[in-house]
Each structure stands twice: as structure tokens, then as C-alpha cells.
Design a protein around this motif. Structure first.
Motif, PDB file in Angstrom:
ATOM      1  N   PRO A 166       0.830  -1.207   0.000  1.00  0.00           N
ATOM      2  CA  PRO A 166       0.000   0.000   0.000  1.00  0.00           C
ATOM      3  C   PRO A 166       0.863   1.255   0.000  1.00  0.00           C
ATOM      4  N   GLU A 167       0.303   2.349  -0.501  1.00  0.00           N
ATOM      5  CA  GLU A 167       0.992   3.633  -0.440  1.00  0.00           C
ATOM      6  C   GLU A 167       0.491   4.472   0.731  1.00  0.00           C
ATOM      7  N   GLU A 168      -0.715   4.162   1.177  1.00  0.00           N
ATOM      8  CA  GLU A 168      -1.330   4.967   2.236  1.00  0.00           C
ATOM      9  C   GLU A 168      -2.254   4.072   3.058  1.00  0.00           C
ATOM     10  N   VAL A 169      -2.252   4.273   4.362  1.00  0.00           N
ATOM     11  CA  VAL A 169      -3.058   3.440   5.261  1.00  0.00           C
ATOM     12  C   VAL A 169      -3.690   4.308   6.346  1.00  0.00           C
ATOM     13  N   THR A 170      -4.951   4.012   6.662  1.00  0.00           N
ATOM     14  CA  THR A 170      -5.597   4.600   7.825  1.00  0.00           C
ATOM     15  C   THR A 170      -5.609   3.553   8.929  1.00  0.00           C
ATOM     16  N   VAL A 171      -5.158   3.936  10.110  1.00  0.00           N
ATOM     17  CA  VAL A 171      -5.064   3.007  11.234  1.00  0.00           C
ATOM     18  C   VAL A 171      -6.050   3.427  12.318  1.00  0.00           C
ATOM     19  N   LEU A 172      -6.774   2.448  12.861  1.00  0.00           N
ATOM     20  CA  LEU A 172      -7.651   2.703  14.002  1.00  0.00           C
ATOM     21  C   LEU A 172      -7.237   1.809  15.154  1.00  0.00           C
ATOM     22  N   GLY A 173      -6.861   2.425  16.278  1.00  0.00           N
ATOM     23  CA  GLY A 173      -6.647   1.671  17.508  1.00  0.00           C
ATOM     24  C   GLY A 173      -7.963   1.641  18.258  1.00  0.00           C
ATOM     25  N   HIS A 174      -8.656   0.504  18.205  1.00  0.00           N
ATOM     26  CA  HIS A 174     -10.001   0.420  18.773  1.00  0.00           C
ATOM     27  C   HIS A 174      -9.922  -0.003  20.229  1.00  0.00           C
ATOM     28  N   LEU A 175     -10.274   0.916  21.127  1.00  0.00           N
ATOM     29  CA  LEU A 175     -10.277   0.693  22.568  1.00  0.00           C
ATOM     30  C   LEU A 175      -8.927   0.193  23.064  1.00  0.00           C
ATOM     31  N   GLU A 176      -7.926   1.064  22.892  1.00  0.00           N
ATOM     32  CA  GLU A 176      -6.570   0.735  23.318  1.00  0.00           C
ATOM     33  C   GLU A 176      -6.454   0.570  24.833  1.00  0.00           C
ATOM     34  N   SER A 177      -7.471   1.001  25.560  1.00  0.00           N
ATOM     35  CA  SER A 177      -7.471   0.813  27.008  1.00  0.00           C
ATOM     36  C   SER A 177      -7.424  -0.661  27.387  1.00  0.00           C
ATOM     37  N   GLY A 178      -7.740  -1.535  26.441  1.00  0.00           N
ATOM     38  CA  GLY A 178      -7.625  -2.965  26.684  1.00  0.00           C
ATOM     39  C   GLY A 178      -6.208  -3.414  26.948  1.00  0.00           C
ATOM     40  N   LEU A 179      -5.237  -2.573  26.601  1.00  0.00           N
ATOM     41  CA  LEU A 179      -3.829  -2.888  26.870  1.00  0.00           C
ATOM     42  C   LEU A 179      -3.595  -3.181  28.354  1.00  0.00           C
ATOM     43  N   CYS A 180      -4.300  -2.474  29.215  1.00  0.00           N
ATOM     44  CA  CYS A 180      -4.092  -2.648  30.651  1.00  0.00           C
ATOM     45  C   CYS A 180      -4.545  -4.023  31.135  1.00  0.00           C
ATOM     46  N   ARG A 181      -5.417  -4.669  30.380  1.00  0.00           N
ATOM     47  CA  ARG A 181      -5.862  -6.008  30.751  1.00  0.00           C
ATOM     48  C   ARG A 181      -4.978  -7.097  30.144  1.00  0.00           C
ATOM     49  N   LEU A 182      -4.156  -6.725  29.167  1.00  0.00           N
ATOM     50  CA  LEU A 182      -3.431  -7.740  28.406  1.00  0.00           C
ATOM     51  C   LEU A 182      -1.926  -7.756  28.653  1.00  0.00           C
TER      52      LEU A 182
END
Length: 216
Positions: free
Chosen positions: A131-147
Motif C-alpha cells: 500500500p501507499e497509504e493506510v488509515t489506522v484505528l486503535g479500537h479501545l486501546e485501554s484494553g492494553l491494561c488487561r493484556l
């Protein structure tokens, strides 16, 4: 700090920021404010136009799919074509998605091993799709604290990997503050535009607390 009463105008502001390859942070200060749904609404147009979209999901996939249905995003039509989901929750829990376009990491994962394997996955996806261009979505990154044991360190390294790839990247990062207070400072530091959602009595408010200039 500005309160934005018209959600559509705020959504236009977020989409405009993404079109300029900026990073948007959406912070829900209350569990019931649901500001994070703006992230899915903002990327919906990119998905439907065929632009490559990479969603990093920290909650169970069914929660993400349910949220996409709520904003009218037909994810099944695009999965594996221009829409790809990195299932962090499934990777840590050892859950096989069994769906085209949903990617997981296999084997043992701790904070350090996760980053090494994630870097390899990103390289493989880029080499495959080119790809030349990408849109990124971090969906509910608060889940990091559980993982993870050190969620801030993992998130900093993970986003550094995304920002170092030779592509034009726009990104939306969403999280619920009460679920992971440690991430607050990092999201503000890394975002060009920050929107906060909160509940006052029976009223839900959306406030721009960083970026946005004089509009809307």
C-alpha cells in the motif's frame, strides 16, 4: 478546550485531520460517553472507498463487529480486501479468528515478544499488499491494561513501529480512560487532535482539548 454540540461537525473535523495524515486521539473520560464510536464513523468512508484500513483491536472481536454494525459499516464486504484487523485480544488469549482479513500472532507472547512478532507481521503485510497509504484505528486501546504488564511501554513501541513504516499513515486512537488511566499522557503527547467524551448528568458532551484551530 471547546465543547462541540454538533457531532457531525466534530466528525468532519476528525475526517479532515485524517485526510492530512494526522493522528487523532479520542478519550472517553466516562465509560458511558461512547466517544470512541466517532473513530469507527471517521474511518467508515475510507473503508467504503477502498482505501487500506488497519484496525488494531484490544477487545474481543465480537465487540468490534457489533460496534461496526452500529455505525453502518459492512465489514464483511471489505475484510481481507482493503480492511484488515489485527486481533490483539485473540493473540494474547490464543483465540483463532478463522476469518479472512483478521490477523493474530501465534505462540508465546509477553510484552517484549509481542513487539518483535508485531514488527514482523507489519513487514509481512506491507510486503504482501504494497500500500501507499493506510488509515489506522486503535479500537479501545485501554484494553492494553488487561493484556500486558507494562501497557504504556508496549503501546509506545507498537505505535513507533507503525509510524516508522515508509507509508502515509493517518490514525485514530480510542480508549476509555477509567479502564487504563496510565495511557492518558501518552495519547495526548502523540496526537495532533484530541477529543474527549464525558457525561454530565444525563448529557453527553464532546470536547476538543488539543488541536482543531478555530473550527468548528
Amino acid at each position: 478546550m471547546r465543547s462541540v454540540n454538533n457531532e457531525n461537525r466534530l466528525l468532519e473535523l476528525i475526517i479532515s485531520a485524517l485526510s492530512s495524515n494526522k493522528i487523532v486521539g479520542i478519550v472517553d473520560r466516562d465509560i458511558a460517553s461512547f466517544g470512541y464510536m466517532l473513530g469507527l464513523k471517521a474511518i467508515k468512508g475510507d473503508v467504503e472507498r477502498g482505501k487500506y484500513v488497519w484496525i488494531v483491536s484490544y477487545d474481543p472481536l465480537q465487540s468490534l463487529f457489533r460496534d461496526m454494525e452500529r455505525v453502518g459499516l459492512n465489514y464483511e464486504e471489505h475484510l481481507g480486501k482493503n480492511l484488515f484487523i489485527f486481533d490483539v485480544f485473540g493473540s494474547i488469549k490464543g483465540i483463532e479468528p478463522g476469518m479472512d482479513g483478521v490477523l493474530t500472532l501465534k505462540g508465546y507472547l509477553d510484552d517484549n515478544v509481542f513487539i518483535v512478532k508485531y514488527q514482523k507481521l507489519i513487514s509481512e503485510v506491507i510486503d504482501s499488499l504494497k500500500p501507499e497509504e493506510v488509515t489506522v484505528l486503535g479500537h479501545l486501546e485501554s484494553g492494553l491494561c488487561r493484556l500486558f504488564k507494562n501497557p504504556v511501554r508496549v503501546q509506545r513501541k507498537a505505535w513507533n513501529l507503525m509510524m516508522e513504516v515508509p507509508l502515509k499513515i493517518s490514525a485514530v486512537r480510542t480508549y476509555i480512560l477509567p479502564e487504563c488511566p496510565a495511557m492518558d499522557e501518552l495519547v495526548y503527547f502523540c496526537s495532533d487532535l484530541v477529543v474527549e467524551g464525558l457525561v454530565e448528568g444525563n448529557r453527553r458532551r464532546l470536547i476538543v482539548t488539543k488541536g482543531g484551530g478555530d473550527e468548528p
